[in-house]
Scaffold this active site. Structure first.
Site, PDB file in Angstrom:
ATOM      1  N   ASP A  41      -9.853  -4.003  -5.930  1.00 29.68           N
ATOM      2  CA  ASP A  41      -9.204  -3.234  -4.871  1.00 29.68           C
ATOM      3  C   ASP A  41      -9.792  -1.829  -4.866  1.00 29.68           C
ATOM      4  OD1 ASP A  41      -7.528  -1.834  -3.168  1.00 29.68           O
ATOM      5  OD2 ASP A  41      -5.691  -2.784  -3.907  1.00 29.68           O
ATOM      6  N   HIS A  96      -7.470  -5.432  -0.800  1.00 26.76           N
ATOM      7  CA  HIS A  96      -6.250  -4.616  -0.771  1.00 26.76           C
ATOM      8  C   HIS A  96      -5.114  -5.254   0.023  1.00 26.76           C
ATOM      9  CE1 HIS A  96      -3.978  -0.950  -1.255  1.00 26.76           C
ATOM     10  NE2 HIS A  96      -3.900  -0.734   0.062  1.00 26.76           N
ATOM     11  N   SER A 121       0.827  -1.198   0.000  1.00 24.42           N
ATOM     12  CA  SER A 121       0.000   0.000   0.000  1.00 24.42           C
ATOM     13  C   SER A 121       0.868   1.257   0.000  1.00 24.42           C
ATOM     14  CB  SER A 121      -0.958  -0.050   1.195  1.00 24.42           C
ATOM     15  OG  SER A 121      -1.967   0.913   1.093  1.00 24.42           O
TER      16      SER A 121
END
Length: 263
Positions: free
Chosen positions: A217, A245, A95
């Protein structure tokens, strides 16, 4: 072996193996890599850690001024690698840590050998023809809700971020992780992450990079991952079957296999 209490740095695997460093995303800690990192201990020196303000890091070391941008976290990564005397590092960032890895690499390119980006986004907010996945209004609403009710926001957002509604235990783990984060740290880091724009930084990356894109996502849609891939001078793009995610939790075998194939 715990080598630093400030970031709860842990080193395992082969002492003289190629270093691979795993970095967590927003509201998480190194525990999110527990299904992936051990696979690399057979032939790599494996490093996991917590960013300041998360997990078992030293909360007293949190400085709002220092961590008012992703560069503060990138500085910590560089410091950590130098303290451990690591070079040719494979930096695996989940991320927002994908962009922290980019900034750390730009600061000290001699330390890095490759980057792996899991669910990256160089900018979360839509901008002209660029699609990051969020309008300015939706980001403002998201941050306002977090300011108003950290625990409620965490309980509502974690299942959305995780995806995989048929596996509620995954969303519960992420919820618990979000809720353990100090509210002040959570609020500031969310603003720093969701309002960042690292698109111009991508062209400076000089090491081979793997972009792992999840399906469905909502945080980092395919358009964001494709942009990162196309902006990088030397990158490979893999569309994972994993949804949500956090494939390091929901699909660790697929995530591990993709990283292995790249290396």
């Amino acid at each position: 072996m715990i080598v630093s209490t400030g970031n709860d740095v842990r080193v395992s695997g082969v002492p003289d193996g190629r270093p691979i460093v795993f970095a967590h995303g927003y509201g998480c800690d190194q525990n999110m890599w527990r299904f992936v990192a051990p696979d690399f201990e057979v032939d790599h020196k494996v490093v996991t850690f917590d960013f300041v303000g998360f997990g078992q890091s030293d909360l007293a070391a949190y400085d709002p001024a220092r961590y008012n941008s992703l560069r503060g976290y990138a500085d910590d990564v560089v410091r950590l690698l130098r303290e451990l005397e690591l070079t040719d590092v494979v930096f695996v960032g989940h991320s927002v840590s994908a962009m922290i890895g980019v900034l750390a690499h730009l600061q000290a390119p001699e330390l890095f050998g490759a980057l792996v980006m899991v669910g990256p986004s160089a900018r979360y907010v839509d901008d002209g023809e660029y699609t990051g996945g969020f309008s300015r209004a939706s980001i403002s609403e998201l941050l306002d809700n977090l300011d108003a009710n950290h625990l409620g926001w965490s309980a509502a957002m974690a299942p959305v971020i995780m995806g995989n509604p048929d596996r509620p235990e995954l969303a519960q783990e992420l919820t618990n992780s979000f809720c353990r984060t100090h509210p002040d740290v959570a609020r500031q880091f969310a603003r720093v992450a969701f309002l960042s724009d690292n698109r111009a930084d991508l062209a400076g990356v000089t090491v081979p990079t793997l972009v792992l894109q999840c399906s469905e996502d909502v945080i980092a849609p395919e358009s964001a991952g494709r942009f990162v891939h196309e902006a990088l001078p030397d990158s490979a793009f893999i569309q994972l079957a994993a949804t949500g995610h956090c494939p390091n939790l929901s699909a660790p075998e697929e995530t591990t296999a993709a990283i292995r194939a790249f290396l």
